[in-house]
Write an enzyme that holds these catalytic residues in place. Sequence first.
Site, mmCIF file in Angstrom:
data_model
loop_
_atom_site.group_PDB
_atom_site.id
_atom_site.type_symbol
_atom_site.label_atom_id
_atom_site.label_comp_id
_atom_site.label_asym_id
_atom_site.label_seq_id
_atom_site.Cartn_x
_atom_site.Cartn_y
_atom_site.Cartn_z
ATOM 1 N N HIS A 150 10.987 -52.790 64.771
ATOM 2 C CA HIS A 150 11.860 -51.946 65.599
ATOM 3 C C HIS A 150 11.976 -52.514 67.011
ATOM 4 C CE1 HIS A 150 13.536 -48.000 66.945
ATOM 5 N NE2 HIS A 150 12.909 -48.313 68.070
ATOM 6 N N GLU A 151 10.854 -52.881 67.601
ATOM 7 C CA GLU A 151 10.878 -53.400 68.972
ATOM 8 C C GLU A 151 11.591 -54.747 69.049
ATOM 9 O OE1 GLU A 151 10.181 -51.559 71.370
ATOM 10 O OE2 GLU A 151 9.214 -49.966 70.231
ATOM 11 N N HIS A 197 15.291 -54.316 69.207
ATOM 12 C CA HIS A 197 15.777 -54.011 70.558
ATOM 13 C C HIS A 197 15.989 -55.295 71.349
ATOM 14 C CE1 HIS A 197 15.667 -49.715 70.444
ATOM 15 N NE2 HIS A 197 14.365 -49.626 70.280
ATOM 16 N N GLU A 227 18.569 -46.664 69.541
ATOM 17 C CA GLU A 227 17.393 -46.407 68.710
ATOM 18 C C GLU A 227 17.763 -46.505 67.235
ATOM 19 O OE1 GLU A 227 14.153 -45.791 68.957
ATOM 20 O OE2 GLU A 227 14.174 -46.175 71.095
ATOM 21 N N ASP A 248 16.454 -49.194 64.355
ATOM 22 C CA ASP A 248 15.896 -48.787 63.062
ATOM 23 C C ASP A 248 16.519 -49.596 61.929
ATOM 24 O OD1 ASP A 248 14.428 -46.890 64.403
ATOM 25 O OD2 ASP A 248 15.677 -45.192 63.802
#
Length: 476
Positions: free
Chosen positions: A129-130, A133, A194, A198
Amino acid sequence: MRTGLSRYLLAGILSISPVSLIQADDLPLIANSSSTISLDQEYQLGRTWARMLRGSAPEYGDPLLVNYIDGLLWKIAANSQLQDHRLDLIVLDTPVLNAFAVPGGVVGINAGLFLGAQDEQEFASVIAHELAHLSQRHYAQQLEESRRNTPLLLAGILASILIASADSQAGMAGITSSMAAGQQSSINFTRRNEQEADRIGMLNMVNSGFDPYAMPRMFSRLQRASRFLGQKPPEFLLTHPVTESRIADAENRAGQLTKPAFKQQSYEYQLLKKRVEVHYASDLNQLIKGYQVSASDDQLSAYGLALALIKKGDYDQAEKALAKLPDNLQRHLYIRLTYAELALAAGKHQQALQQMEQLIQLYPDSYPVSQRYAKALSANRQYKKAARILSELSQRFPSNSYIWYELAEAYGLAGNTLGVHEARSEYFLLTGSTDKALRQIDFALREKNLSSSDIARLEERKREAERVREQIKNSL
């Protein structure tokens, strides 16, 4: 025009435009052409912020845990859409469950994430997930969005992140008040990012051999646990808001992906989870009692019992607990290293050195083995050899502040004053203490019998330290 670091850090704590699930090669490169900051500027900003974070919050020093997370990070990064693969991992010594990504490839993981993630699959989902980003450059989108709307107080948010590393409650209060200055459109924008993180993160999980369902499972379980306990949500949920619709969307997307073939879970994650449980135990005696009850049926609890007894100083009982582990675990690297840790803690330095000499032959390139080998060498007064091992590690892992700290100690014991000053200067640079770093370089330049190459090297490091000091000054 001055570019302040604090403007670009929102993506690390609030992350954030939905995309359809597509192949990795077709993923969009967000903010590639319209971004007001280049990838190289991102890198420099991220490294400056990393120095500030290291200087403001304690790092988790266990080389086994750090090495494990680093390997997992690179495994997923290899299947990500990152344009710049210069990553910098920082593992923070806090039981607070959280993770974050900062522009420029800085990934922060709280050791407490081991307490919240049930298995390696869930832990990997947070990393995926990070990294999503970072690959989608969400912070650049947030920057452009904030310029079209009422600007958020990002300088306050920067300070809040640093405070939260040591005091999560105070830090979150600062973040909350800073966010209140922003418009609702900015908050909605972060929610969209977000969701995108995902979806892309799950795709990269599959490509890395992980179960995409682990991501919604992680979010859902944390959400249920926080509601059941009547406590405030884990820090990760506060900085990465989770709603029922988001979980449902993640589960729907996971169902559209091909689930990797089943593979037997390795012991590494669960063994490290026990190390973290013992490290953060508030009542060691109570933890020991709990492990004793379950140790006969659970070999992982038996390992936790041994660790807890070592921490308590009951070395004889700890050795007995380790000896009861089954043969398949007795041969495991983590267990063999624990035997050496026990010997060092019990003052059996020669025994520890013998154990580590065997392991260094089997695992010559292992960071945790080399680090523990250096400790055993120092315990046996072989300081120069210990310094040589740590010096080699410092070249392989130049951003690991713990290695530089230990190298300075080893040089001091070995009587290498120049080495002490140089290692300390590198440690202080990594932790943002540029004045202290410059002072150490000046001390080094006063040493007698310096060669021309020594002087040239030190003068270059001095110029670099001055550049870092200016970067930090301009970022505040």
